[in-house]
Design a protein around this motif. Structure first.
Motif, PDB file in Angstrom:
ATOM      1  N   GLY A  83      56.156 -36.931  78.612  1.00 30.93           N
ATOM      2  CA  GLY A  83      55.575 -35.629  78.302  1.00 30.93           C
ATOM      3  C   GLY A  83      55.944 -34.525  79.273  1.00 30.93           C
ATOM      4  O   GLY A  83      55.547 -33.374  79.072  1.00 30.93           O
ATOM      5  N   GLU A  84      56.695 -34.858  80.324  1.00 30.92           N
ATOM      6  CA  GLU A  84      57.115 -33.840  81.294  1.00 30.92           C
ATOM      7  C   GLU A  84      58.196 -32.948  80.688  1.00 30.92           C
ATOM      8  O   GLU A  84      58.953 -33.374  79.822  1.00 30.92           O
ATOM      9  CB  GLU A  84      57.653 -34.505  82.565  1.00 30.92           C
ATOM     10  CG  GLU A  84      56.606 -35.261  83.351  1.00 30.92           C
ATOM     11  CD  GLU A  84      55.534 -34.359  83.930  1.00 30.92           C
ATOM     12  OE1 GLU A  84      55.879 -33.281  84.462  1.00 30.92           O
ATOM     13  OE2 GLU A  84      54.345 -34.732  83.856  1.00 30.92           O
ATOM     14  N   ARG A  85      58.281 -31.734  81.191  1.00 25.56           N
ATOM     15  CA  ARG A  85      59.313 -30.808  80.730  1.00 25.56           C
ATOM     16  C   ARG A  85      60.686 -31.335  81.136  1.00 25.56           C
ATOM     17  O   ARG A  85      60.886 -31.785  82.247  1.00 25.56           O
ATOM     18  CB  ARG A  85      59.092 -29.416  81.328  1.00 25.56           C
ATOM     19  CG  ARG A  85      60.131 -28.406  80.843  1.00 25.56           C
ATOM     20  CD  ARG A  85      59.763 -26.990  81.196  1.00 25.56           C
ATOM     21  NE  ARG A  85      58.646 -26.478  80.419  1.00 25.56           N
ATOM     22  CZ  ARG A  85      58.755 -26.056  79.152  1.00 25.56           C
ATOM     23  NH1 ARG A  85      59.882 -26.150  78.518  1.00 25.56           N
ATOM     24  NH2 ARG A  85      57.698 -25.574  78.538  1.00 25.56           N
ATOM     25  N   ILE A  86      61.637 -31.265  80.205  1.00 22.24           N
ATOM     26  CA  ILE A  86      63.019 -31.671  80.473  1.00 22.24           C
ATOM     27  C   ILE A  86      63.709 -30.525  81.190  1.00 22.24           C
ATOM     28  O   ILE A  86      63.585 -29.361  80.801  1.00 22.24           O
ATOM     29  CB  ILE A  86      63.752 -32.018  79.165  1.00 22.24           C
ATOM     30  CG1 ILE A  86      63.045 -33.180  78.466  1.00 22.24           C
ATOM     31  CG2 ILE A  86      65.219 -32.352  79.439  1.00 22.24           C
ATOM     32  CD1 ILE A  86      63.551 -33.463  77.060  1.00 22.24           C
ATOM     33  N   ASP A  87      64.431 -30.850  82.245  1.00 18.27           N
ATOM     34  CA  ASP A  87      65.138 -29.866  83.051  1.00 18.27           C
ATOM     35  C   ASP A  87      66.096 -29.038  82.185  1.00 18.27           C
ATOM     36  O   ASP A  87      66.810 -29.579  81.341  1.00 18.27           O
ATOM     37  CB  ASP A  87      65.911 -30.597  84.158  1.00 18.27           C
ATOM     38  CG  ASP A  87      66.596 -29.644  85.100  1.00 18.27           C
ATOM     39  OD1 ASP A  87      65.893 -28.874  85.784  1.00 18.27           O
ATOM     40  OD2 ASP A  87      67.847 -29.676  85.139  1.00 18.27           O
ATOM     41  N   GLU A  88      66.116 -27.724  82.404  1.00 18.89           N
ATOM     42  CA  GLU A  88      66.982 -26.827  81.639  1.00 18.89           C
ATOM     43  C   GLU A  88      68.449 -27.221  81.748  1.00 18.89           C
ATOM     44  O   GLU A  88      69.189 -27.153  80.768  1.00 18.89           O
ATOM     45  CB  GLU A  88      66.809 -25.377  82.114  1.00 18.89           C
ATOM     46  CG  GLU A  88      65.557 -24.715  81.612  1.00 18.89           C
ATOM     47  CD  GLU A  88      65.529 -24.519  80.111  1.00 18.89           C
ATOM     48  OE1 GLU A  88      66.531 -24.055  79.519  1.00 18.89           O
ATOM     49  OE2 GLU A  88      64.488 -24.851  79.519  1.00 18.89           O
ATOM     50  N   ALA A  89      68.886 -27.625  82.925  1.00 15.29           N
ATOM     51  CA  ALA A  89      70.285 -28.019  83.106  1.00 15.29           C
ATOM     52  C   ALA A  89      70.610 -29.222  82.224  1.00 15.29           C
ATOM     53  O   ALA A  89      71.710 -29.316  81.666  1.00 15.29           O
ATOM     54  CB  ALA A  89      70.572 -28.332  84.572  1.00 15.29           C
ATOM     55  N   ARG A  90      69.672 -30.133  82.089  1.00 12.50           N
ATOM     56  CA  ARG A  90      69.884 -31.299  81.219  1.00 12.50           C
ATOM     57  C   ARG A  90      69.967 -30.862  79.761  1.00 12.50           C
ATOM     58  O   ARG A  90      70.820 -31.331  79.009  1.00 12.50           O
ATOM     59  CB  ARG A  90      68.757 -32.311  81.423  1.00 12.50           C
ATOM     60  CG  ARG A  90      68.916 -33.568  80.587  1.00 12.50           C
ATOM     61  CD  ARG A  90      67.966 -34.672  81.042  1.00 12.50           C
ATOM     62  NE  ARG A  90      67.976 -35.792  80.143  1.00 12.50           N
ATOM     63  CZ  ARG A  90      68.946 -36.699  80.071  1.00 12.50           C
ATOM     64  NH1 ARG A  90      69.977 -36.632  80.879  1.00 12.50           N
ATOM     65  NH2 ARG A  90      68.876 -37.694  79.209  1.00 12.50           N
TER      66      ARG A  90
END
Length: 112
Positions: A83-90
């Motif tokens: 449920g954590e936010r996925i890194d923008e770079a990913r």
């Protein structure tokens, strides 16, 4: 930081590209005419490559469809595992990914 709308447009554009590629692969696979043995062997090798491309496109298409579903549900950009936010770079590299770096298939967890 890209907006969800921008990511959705990118995913839809990629989906259209994949569908076109899959149609081309199908057309190529259907277009063969019987030839002599040597030509048939070469053609079979080419068909196997085309089928691999088609399978790869289908897998990516399924991932894109799932990502578009997460956008519609308001869940895009969050790991389906934790449920954590996925890194923008990913997301820039893998816009259809449902996993954060920690929960990506094949990710090293640091455990033995």
């Amino acid at each position: 930081m890209k907006s969800v709308e921008t990511r959705q447009a990118e995913l839809e554009a990629r989906r259209a590209q994949l569908m076109t590629r899959m149609e081309q692969v199908e057309s190529e696979l259907d277009s063969h005419v019987e030839k002599d043995w040597d030509d048939a062997a070469v053609e079979q090798e080419q068909d196997e490559v085309l089928e691999d491309l088609g399978e790869s496109a289908q897998q990516e298409l399924r991932a894109i469809e799932a990502a578009l579903g997460r956008i519609a549900e308001g869940e895009y950009g969050f790991c389906v595992t934790c449920g954590e936010r996925i890194d923008e770079a990913r997301l820039d590299v893998l816009p259809a990914t449902p996993f954060c770096r920690k929960h990506a298939p094949g990710a090293k967890t640091g455990r033995g």
